[in-house]
Write a protein that holds these residues in place. Structure first.
Motif, PDB file in Angstrom:
ATOM      1  N   ASN A 106     108.683  30.941  99.153  1.00 16.00           N
ATOM      2  CA  ASN A 106     108.056  31.622  98.006  1.00 16.00           C
ATOM      3  C   ASN A 106     107.060  32.635  98.584  1.00 16.00           C
ATOM      4  O   ASN A 106     105.869  32.357  98.723  1.00 16.00           O
ATOM      5  N   PHE A 107     107.572  33.796  98.919  1.00 15.45           N
ATOM      6  CA  PHE A 107     106.779  34.786  99.653  1.00 15.45           C
ATOM      7  C   PHE A 107     105.922  35.670  98.738  1.00 15.45           C
ATOM      8  O   PHE A 107     105.314  36.618  99.212  1.00 15.45           O
ATOM      9  N   LYS A 108     105.903  35.380  97.468  1.00 12.18           N
ATOM     10  CA  LYS A 108     105.110  36.182  96.538  1.00 12.18           C
ATOM     11  C   LYS A 108     103.721  35.594  96.375  1.00 12.18           C
ATOM     12  O   LYS A 108     103.564  34.387  96.165  1.00 12.18           O
ATOM     13  N   ALA A 109     102.702  36.445  96.474  1.00 12.66           N
ATOM     14  CA  ALA A 109     101.307  36.033  96.253  1.00 12.66           C
ATOM     15  C   ALA A 109     100.713  36.919  95.160  1.00 12.66           C
ATOM     16  O   ALA A 109     100.983  38.117  95.112  1.00 12.66           O
ATOM     17  N   ASP A 110      99.908  36.321  94.305  1.00 15.72           N
ATOM     18  CA  ASP A 110      99.345  37.053  93.164  1.00 15.72           C
ATOM     19  C   ASP A 110      98.039  37.756  93.490  1.00 15.72           C
ATOM     20  O   ASP A 110      97.570  38.589  92.705  1.00 15.72           O
ATOM     21  N   ALA A 111      97.417  37.427  94.615  1.00 14.57           N
ATOM     22  CA  ALA A 111      96.132  38.036  94.984  1.00 14.57           C
ATOM     23  C   ALA A 111      95.977  37.952  96.496  1.00 14.57           C
ATOM     24  O   ALA A 111      96.673  37.176  97.170  1.00 14.57           O
ATOM     25  N   PRO A 112      95.061  38.740  97.064  1.00 12.67           N
ATOM     26  CA  PRO A 112      94.820  38.658  98.508  1.00 12.67           C
ATOM     27  C   PRO A 112      94.327  37.272  98.905  1.00 12.67           C
ATOM     28  O   PRO A 112      93.709  36.547  98.114  1.00 12.67           O
ATOM     29  N   ASN A 113      94.614  36.892 100.152  1.00 13.17           N
ATOM     30  CA  ASN A 113      94.116  35.642 100.763  1.00 13.17           C
ATOM     31  C   ASN A 113      94.608  34.382 100.039  1.00 13.17           C
ATOM     32  O   ASN A 113      93.916  33.369 100.004  1.00 13.17           O
ATOM     33  N   GLU A 114      95.802  34.441  99.476  1.00 15.12           N
ATOM     34  CA  GLU A 114      96.426  33.251  98.898  1.00 15.12           C
ATOM     35  C   GLU A 114      97.428  32.637  99.872  1.00 15.12           C
ATOM     36  O   GLU A 114      97.522  31.414  99.985  1.00 15.12           O
ATOM     37  N   LYS A 115      98.210  33.507 100.551  1.00 12.49           N
ATOM     38  CA  LYS A 115      99.237  33.043 101.478  1.00 12.49           C
ATOM     39  C   LYS A 115      99.238  33.936 102.715  1.00 12.49           C
ATOM     40  O   LYS A 115      99.441  35.145 102.598  1.00 12.49           O
ATOM     41  N   ASP A 136      99.175  38.926 105.478  1.00 14.98           N
ATOM     42  CA  ASP A 136      98.922  38.483 104.100  1.00 14.98           C
ATOM     43  C   ASP A 136     100.148  38.798 103.247  1.00 14.98           C
ATOM     44  O   ASP A 136     100.566  39.957 103.139  1.00 14.98           O
ATOM     45  N   LEU A 137     100.728  37.766 102.626  1.00 16.25           N
ATOM     46  CA  LEU A 137     101.936  37.967 101.829  1.00 16.25           C
ATOM     47  C   LEU A 137     101.684  38.747 100.546  1.00 16.25           C
ATOM     48  O   LEU A 137     102.628  39.228  99.920  1.00 16.25           O
ATOM     49  N   PHE A 138     100.436  38.888 100.144  1.00 17.10           N
ATOM     50  CA  PHE A 138     100.147  39.639  98.918  1.00 17.10           C
ATOM     51  C   PHE A 138     100.569  41.104  99.054  1.00 17.10           C
ATOM     52  O   PHE A 138     101.203  41.665  98.164  1.00 17.10           O
ATOM     53  N   ASN A 139     100.221  41.712 100.178  1.00 17.46           N
ATOM     54  CA  ASN A 139     100.503  43.146 100.342  1.00 17.46           C
ATOM     55  C   ASN A 139     101.102  43.499 101.704  1.00 17.46           C
ATOM     56  O   ASN A 139     101.282  44.673 102.015  1.00 17.46           O
ATOM     57  N   GLY A 140     101.421  42.478 102.527  1.00 21.23           N
ATOM     58  CA  GLY A 140     102.010  42.749 103.832  1.00 21.23           C
ATOM     59  C   GLY A 140     101.018  43.277 104.845  1.00 21.23           C
ATOM     60  O   GLY A 140     101.413  43.791 105.896  1.00 21.23           O
ATOM     61  N   GLU A 141      99.735  43.155 104.579  1.00 21.66           N
ATOM     62  CA  GLU A 141      98.707  43.681 105.478  1.00 21.66           C
ATOM     63  C   GLU A 141      98.517  42.768 106.689  1.00 21.66           C
ATOM     64  O   GLU A 141      98.535  41.540 106.563  1.00 21.66           O
TER      65      GLU A 141
END
Length: 451
Positions: free
Chosen positions: A285-294, A316-321
């Motif tokens: 489940n590679f989707k994150a709803d906000a930074p620093n979740e996954k 960070d899975l939220f934005n790939g950063e």
């Protein structure tokens, strides 16, 4: 506006001259503009009933010049002059004046009406029949051989890059040789219809409608050093205010010979069960709803100058950063522990972070697990030998190697490390992610501002 017969015009004029009705009321009743009605009145006062008899209107150039001179000398208006000379439309005089002022007296000459004759006058002599063996026949044969030789050389040069001869190639060569040899002979030898030749020449001389888009695509490709495929170039064009279909971008890139770089494999750190294995809580489940979740992490290997280097980043899975990374000459635990220490320094005190990795021995270490527990971070691991459970990290390594490692040439390890840091900054702040339509940092900033 409807056309009126001479009788209708005369009746309207007589009604007006009786004085019982205004020009406006009469014009409204019969459906004509009242200035036109007043023009009819002027014509009638000048010429009487003859003013409404259809006249021959093929005026001579001298008559036109006399009319223009009269108007200049007496200062009469277009309407008054037309009434005096019995010219139906005053605008006709205006046309004569423009013609005379721009092109002189010759412009007043009447042109011949009707379609021009398709027959062309020609002084061509009957085609000469060449006698075999005669000097003329030998000269013609030499010219033909020269034409064929030049044609083949030029076509071969144009088609060498693509490995085949196209109609466009043939047309370009014929167009270039058209002044030396007859087009008829060239198209016959090239085995293309003459009509096809002229159609393609017409297209060839037109300005390229995609010239600006091509230049923009080339600039984006060069700016990102060949790292962008057609989808990211499409997204970058959209960010610059140009909506271009992805198929068109793909076609243009193919025409320009622009191709994204191929990806390579990664280093594997699994050595079997070394410490404690945790469950695969992430479960793809590679989707994150906000930074620093996954967050996800892994190690990859480089080979440079006869030695190996190892890279350990956090994503960070939220934005790939890329949150942070460490690099070293050996895949020791310190490589991971230093990476984790720098990453945790950026983590807010209040969080619900899940940290995922593969079953590499570094992540099974007691020190690593305790560091996560101390900050309240939930640990997750991929299943044994299943790279798809950490595919986002795998994907990043493929991108980074193809866009950076295999694209650049480095003088030494130090230069490599400096340029790696520049690439990481570029990846976070400038490089568009196709899914986000923005760079990772731009996407995170947009999210924070909207929250």
């Amino acid at each position: 506006m409807a056309k009126f017969s001479g009788e209708e015009k005369l009746n309207a004029v007589l009604r007006y001259l009786n004085g019982n009705e205004s020009a406006r009321s009469i014009a409204k009743e019969i459906g004509v503009l009242h200035p036109n009605l007043l023009t009819w009145v002027k014509h009638y006062k000048q010429r009487g009933v003859d003013a409404f008899v259809k006249q021959y209107t093929n005026y001579s150039a001298q008559f036109k010049l006399d009319v223009l001179n009269f108007m200049i000398e007496h200062g009469t208006s277009l309407t008054e002059t037309a009434a005096i000379f019995h010219i139906v439309a005053p605008s006709t005089i205006c046309v004569w004046r423009k013609q005379f002022e721009t092109k002189g007296f010759d412009a007043l000459q009447s042109k011949k009406k009707g379609r021009p004759s398709m027959k062309k006058e020609t002084n061509k002599q009957p085609k000469q029949v060449l006698v075999e063996g005669s000097p003329e026949a030998l000269r013609a044969e030499i010219d033909r051989l020269r034409m064929e030789n030049e044609y083949f050389k030029k076509v071969e040069y144009l088609s060498s890059s693509q490995g085949k001869i196209t109609k466009e190639d043939k047309v370009k060569v014929i167009y270039e040789l058209r002044h030396k040899y007859p087009v008829k002979a060239l198209v016959a030898f090239a085995k293309i219809p003459r009509s096809t030749y002229y159609v393609l020449v017409k297209k060839m001389n037109r300005p390229d409608p995609d010239a600006e888009v091509k230049a923009e695509i080339q600039a984006i490709y060069n700016e990102h050093e060949g790292r962008y495929g057609y989808r990211r170039i499409r997204d970058e064009l959209a960010n610059r205010g140009q909506k271009v279909n992805h198929k068109k971008v793909q076609r243009i890139m193919k025409e320009l010979g622009l191709k994204c770089i191929v990806r390579m494999k990664k280093y594997k750190s699994y050595k079997g069960t070394f410490g404690k294995i945790t469950d695969n809580i992430l479960n793809r489940n590679f989707k994150a709803d906000a930074p620093n979740e996954k967050w996800v992490t892994d190690i990859t290997e480089f080979k440079l100058f006869g030695e190996k280097l190892y890279l350990s980043p956090v994503l960070d899975l939220f934005n790939g950063e890329i949150i942070t990374y460490t690099i070293g000459s050996r895949p020791t635990y310190s490589l991971v522990s230093e990476m984790l220490e720098m990453a945790l320094a950026r983590l807010p005190e209040v969080h619900k972070l899940l940290m995922h990795s593969d079953q590499g021995w570094h992540y099974q270490m007691k020190q690593y697990r305790h560091a996560l527990e101390a900050r309240g971070i939930v640990q997750s691991m991929s299943r044994k030998g299943n790279c798809h459970d950490n595919s986002v990290m795998e994907n990043f390594f493929g991108i980074m190697k193809s866009e950076f490692l295999y694209l650049k040439e480095f003088e030494n390890v130090e230069q490599f490390k400096i340029e790696l840091d520049q690439y990481m900054n570029y990846y976070n702040t400038k490089r568009i992610k196709a899914k986000l339509k923005l760079s990772p940092v731009q996407y995170r900033t947009q999210f924070i501002q909207a929250a």
